[in-house]
Design a protein around this motif. Structure first.
Motif, PDB file in Angstrom:
ATOM      1  N   ASN A  11       0.816  -1.219   0.000  1.00 17.43           N
ATOM      2  CA  ASN A  11       0.000   0.000   0.000  1.00 17.43           C
ATOM      3  C   ASN A  11       0.845   1.262   0.000  1.00 17.43           C
ATOM      4  O   ASN A  11       0.495   2.244  -0.657  1.00 17.43           O
ATOM      5  N   LEU A  12       1.977   1.263   0.728  1.00 17.02           N
ATOM      6  CA  LEU A  12       2.852   2.434   0.727  1.00 17.02           C
ATOM      7  C   LEU A  12       3.516   2.627  -0.633  1.00 17.02           C
ATOM      8  O   LEU A  12       3.679   3.769  -1.090  1.00 17.02           O
ATOM      9  N   VAL A  13       3.900   1.533  -1.288  1.00 22.90           N
ATOM     10  CA  VAL A  13       4.462   1.636  -2.639  1.00 22.90           C
ATOM     11  C   VAL A  13       3.447   2.257  -3.591  1.00 22.90           C
ATOM     12  O   VAL A  13       3.780   3.141  -4.400  1.00 22.90           O
ATOM     13  N   LEU A  14       2.199   1.821  -3.495  1.00 21.31           N
ATOM     14  CA  LEU A  14       1.148   2.364  -4.359  1.00 21.31           C
ATOM     15  C   LEU A  14       0.910   3.848  -4.072  1.00 21.31           C
ATOM     16  O   LEU A  14       0.790   4.660  -5.010  1.00 21.31           O
ATOM     17  N   ILE A  15       0.857   4.227  -2.799  1.00 20.20           N
ATOM     18  CA  ILE A  15       0.644   5.630  -2.434  1.00 20.20           C
ATOM     19  C   ILE A  15       1.780   6.506  -2.956  1.00 20.20           C
ATOM     20  O   ILE A  15       1.555   7.543  -3.595  1.00 20.20           O
ATOM     21  N   LEU A  16       3.021   6.105  -2.685  1.00 16.95           N
ATOM     22  CA  LEU A  16       4.183   6.897  -3.101  1.00 16.95           C
ATOM     23  C   LEU A  16       4.291   6.974  -4.617  1.00 16.95           C
ATOM     24  O   LEU A  16       4.678   8.017  -5.160  1.00 16.95           O
ATOM     25  N   THR A  17       3.963   5.896  -5.306  1.00 13.49           N
ATOM     26  CA  THR A  17       4.021   5.898  -6.769  1.00 13.49           C
ATOM     27  C   THR A  17       3.063   6.922  -7.359  1.00 13.49           C
ATOM     28  O   THR A  17       3.416   7.672  -8.279  1.00 13.49           O
ATOM     29  N   ILE A  18       1.847   6.974  -6.836  1.00  9.86           N
ATOM     30  CA  ILE A  18       0.849   7.922  -7.353  1.00  9.86           C
ATOM     31  C   ILE A  18       1.206   9.350  -6.967  1.00  9.86           C
ATOM     32  O   ILE A  18       1.104  10.273  -7.777  1.00  9.86           O
ATOM     33  N   VAL A  19       1.644   9.545  -5.725  1.00  5.57           N
ATOM     34  CA  VAL A  19       1.938  10.900  -5.240  1.00  5.57           C
ATOM     35  C   VAL A  19       3.155  11.493  -5.943  1.00  5.57           C
ATOM     36  O   VAL A  19       3.153  12.681  -6.317  1.00  5.57           O
ATOM     37  N   LEU A  20       4.196  10.703  -6.164  1.00  5.52           N
ATOM     38  CA  LEU A  20       5.466  11.229  -6.676  1.00  5.52           C
ATOM     39  C   LEU A  20       5.540  11.326  -8.194  1.00  5.52           C
ATOM     40  O   LEU A  20       6.476  11.925  -8.721  1.00  5.52           O
ATOM     41  N   ASN A  21       4.576  10.748  -8.905  1.00  2.00           N
ATOM     42  CA  ASN A  21       4.588  10.803 -10.367  1.00  2.00           C
ATOM     43  C   ASN A  21       3.449  11.693 -10.864  1.00  2.00           C
ATOM     44  O   ASN A  21       2.274  11.339 -10.732  1.00  2.00           O
ATOM     45  N   LYS A  22       3.815  12.841 -11.419  1.00  2.74           N
ATOM     46  CA  LYS A  22       2.810  13.789 -11.889  1.00  2.74           C
ATOM     47  C   LYS A  22       1.958  13.223 -13.018  1.00  2.74           C
ATOM     48  O   LYS A  22       0.803  13.630 -13.199  1.00  2.74           O
ATOM     49  N   SER A  23       2.525  12.303 -13.789  1.00  8.50           N
ATOM     50  CA  SER A  23       1.767  11.708 -14.890  1.00  8.50           C
ATOM     51  C   SER A  23       0.590  10.869 -14.379  1.00  8.50           C
ATOM     52  O   SER A  23      -0.336  10.564 -15.138  1.00  8.50           O
ATOM     53  N   LEU A  24       0.620  10.497 -13.107  1.00 10.61           N
ATOM     54  CA  LEU A  24      -0.468   9.710 -12.516  1.00 10.61           C
ATOM     55  C   LEU A  24      -1.469  10.578 -11.757  1.00 10.61           C
ATOM     56  O   LEU A  24      -2.379  10.049 -11.127  1.00 10.61           O
ATOM     57  N   HIS A  25      -1.290  11.902 -11.821  1.00  9.55           N
ATOM     58  CA  HIS A  25      -2.232  12.799 -11.156  1.00  9.55           C
ATOM     59  C   HIS A  25      -3.456  13.013 -12.042  1.00  9.55           C
ATOM     60  O   HIS A  25      -3.748  14.104 -12.515  1.00  9.55           O
ATOM     61  N   GLN A  26      -4.164  11.929 -12.255  1.00 14.03           N
ATOM     62  CA  GLN A  26      -5.377  11.899 -13.061  1.00 14.03           C
ATOM     63  C   GLN A  26      -6.520  11.383 -12.202  1.00 14.03           C
ATOM     64  O   GLN A  26      -6.281  10.717 -11.179  1.00 14.03           O
ATOM     65  N   PRO A  27      -7.784  11.668 -12.581  1.00 13.38           N
ATOM     66  CA  PRO A  27      -8.924  11.268 -11.742  1.00 13.38           C
ATOM     67  C   PRO A  27      -8.914   9.797 -11.346  1.00 13.38           C
ATOM     68  O   PRO A  27      -9.170   9.452 -10.184  1.00 13.38           O
ATOM     69  N   MET A  28      -8.584   8.921 -12.290  1.00 12.49           N
ATOM     70  CA  MET A  28      -8.592   7.485 -12.007  1.00 12.49           C
ATOM     71  C   MET A  28      -7.653   7.136 -10.857  1.00 12.49           C
ATOM     72  O   MET A  28      -8.013   6.387  -9.932  1.00 12.49           O
ATOM     73  N   TYR A  29      -6.443   7.690 -10.890  1.00  9.31           N
ATOM     74  CA  TYR A  29      -5.435   7.357  -9.889  1.00  9.31           C
ATOM     75  C   TYR A  29      -5.638   8.134  -8.587  1.00  9.31           C
ATOM     76  O   TYR A  29      -5.278   7.645  -7.506  1.00  9.31           O
ATOM     77  N   ILE A  30      -6.203   9.334  -8.685  1.00 11.06           N
ATOM     78  CA  ILE A  30      -6.486  10.107  -7.473  1.00 11.06           C
ATOM     79  C   ILE A  30      -7.561   9.402  -6.643  1.00 11.06           C
ATOM     80  O   ILE A  30      -7.465   9.318  -5.406  1.00 11.06           O
ATOM     81  N   ILE A  31      -8.587   8.859  -7.311  1.00 13.23           N
ATOM     82  CA  ILE A  31      -9.610   8.089  -6.594  1.00 13.23           C
ATOM     83  C   ILE A  31      -8.997   6.812  -6.036  1.00 13.23           C
ATOM     84  O   ILE A  31      -9.245   6.423  -4.893  1.00 13.23           O
ATOM     85  N   LEU A  32      -8.164   6.153  -6.853  1.00 12.45           N
ATOM     86  CA  LEU A  32      -7.495   4.931  -6.412  1.00 12.45           C
ATOM     87  C   LEU A  32      -6.620   5.177  -5.185  1.00 12.45           C
ATOM     88  O   LEU A  32      -6.499   4.305  -4.316  1.00 12.45           O
ATOM     89  N   LEU A  33      -6.023   6.363  -5.077  1.00 10.14           N
ATOM     90  CA  LEU A  33      -5.144   6.703  -3.963  1.00 10.14           C
ATOM     91  C   LEU A  33      -5.851   6.544  -2.618  1.00 10.14           C
ATOM     92  O   LEU A  33      -5.220   6.233  -1.597  1.00 10.14           O
ATOM     93  N   ASN A  34      -7.158   6.760  -2.600  1.00 10.50           N
ATOM     94  CA  ASN A  34      -7.910   6.647  -1.353  1.00 10.50           C
ATOM     95  C   ASN A  34      -8.013   5.207  -0.865  1.00 10.50           C
ATOM     96  O   ASN A  34      -8.186   4.970   0.334  1.00 10.50           O
TER      97      ASN A  34
END
Length: 327
Positions: A41-64
């Motif tokens: 879960n921490l790998v998934l959180i850090l991957t989404i937070v640290l990569n701007k290319s993943l700052h999309q609605p799909m991944y922002i919802i997934l972050l929760n």
């Protein structure tokens, strides 16, 4: 006959009855499970937070989802591991209530977040031309806010109704605390609590399950309209995997809820299913919903590959420096 109310701050949890031979394997299993959950879960959180290319609605919802999984697993595992190590079966009432509150937040949060994710995938696959118009930053913020406020309000009212009742018992026949086990300590009428608890279950099941099943049904229909067979196969595989994980969560959760209302059911089976609900979904969710996604998997692989090669390069440079000094 007057009821003697219990005002003691200590509760006794009798859920674990481990022999000396099983303590070590159970401790290793619990510790390993918690480490895997934390890592994934921490790998998934850090991957989404640290990569701007993943700052999309799909991944922002997934972050929760991994955030919610960490809330649930962190409410359970530290106490269970401590209980196994120290063979202590007592817990402060306030600690028990806090654990139960966060476990219910986790359970409700999983269903609501998966519903939001299903809605996002429905818009993306069934209405691709409208996706950028519908899933704006404002709309995305509204979805996430509604999800968390709904969970906090529903669970907050549930525990408000619980805490107003006096206790007359102190034994909990479960390895962890939840609303039904805390209600078992009460010796007054709990009809309102039971009705409200069933209302929450019915509301979440009807709204969340209905929306998820409808959106995935529409997605499957849209998949069959794809002309490219590889696109169709990929979409079908993704939907099937997500549905299997969701149905697993639902079956485990519903069985746990129903088991408290069946008198003749084995307490060992109830404990096993209850713990499975808190172990398997937090482990599978970051893998199925996150690491199996191509974009996230590529970012994770690239990160660890860069770290690995950086470590090797640093070690090689150290060796060269040492050789130069020796000469």
């Amino acid at each position: 006959m007057d009821i003697l109310y219990n005002t003691s701050s200590n509760l006794v949890l009798t859920g674990f009855n481990l022999s000396s031979e099983t303590v070590t394997p159970v401790f290793l299993f619990a510790s390993l499970s918690y480490m895997i959950i934390l890592f994934c879960n921490l790998v998934l959180i850090l991957t989404i937070v640290l990569n701007k290319s993943l700052h999309q609605p799909m991944y922002i919802i997934l972050l929760n989802l991994p955030i919610n999984d960490l809330i649930g697993s962190s409410a359970l595992f530290p106490h269970v591991i401590k209980e196994i190590l120290t063979n202590s079966r007592t817990m402060q009432y306030s600690t028990c209530v806090a654990q139960a509150f966060f476990l219910h937040i986790y359970a409700g949060g999983t269903v609501f977040i998966l519903t939001a994710m299903a809605y996002d995938r429905y818009i993306a696959i069934c209405c691709p031309l409208k996706y950028n118009t519908v899933m704006t930053n404002v709309h995305l913020l509204k979805i996430i806010t509604v999800v968390w406020i709904s969970i906090l309000v529903l669970i907050g009212v549930l525990f408000y109704l619980l805490l107003r009742l006096p206790r007359c018992r102190s034994d909990i026949t479960s390895p962890y605390c939840d609303n039904p086990s805390l209600l078992s300590l009460v010796c007054v009428n709990t009809t309102i609590n039971n009705i409200y608890g069933l209302f929450i279950v019915a509301l979440s099941q009807v709204i969340a399950n209905g929306m998820i099943l409808y959106t995935y049904l529409q997605i499957l229909v849209a998949c069959f309209r794809f002309k490219r067979s590889d696109t169709k196969a990929k979409a079908l595989q993704t939907c099937a995997t997500h549905l299997i994980v969701f149905l697993l969560l639902e079956c485990l959760g519903l069985f746990t809820i129903i088991s408290y209302r069946i008198q003749g059911i084995s307490p060992h089976l109830r404990r096993f299913i209850g713990l499975s609900t808190l172990i398997f979904p937090p482990t599978l969710n970051p893998i199925i919903y996150g690491l199996k996604t191509k974009e996230i998997r590529e970012k994770v692989v690239r990160f660890f590959r860069n770290k690995f090669f950086s470590a090797l390069s640093g070690e090689e440079a150290t060796k060269r420096t040492g050789a130069f000094i020796d000469h």
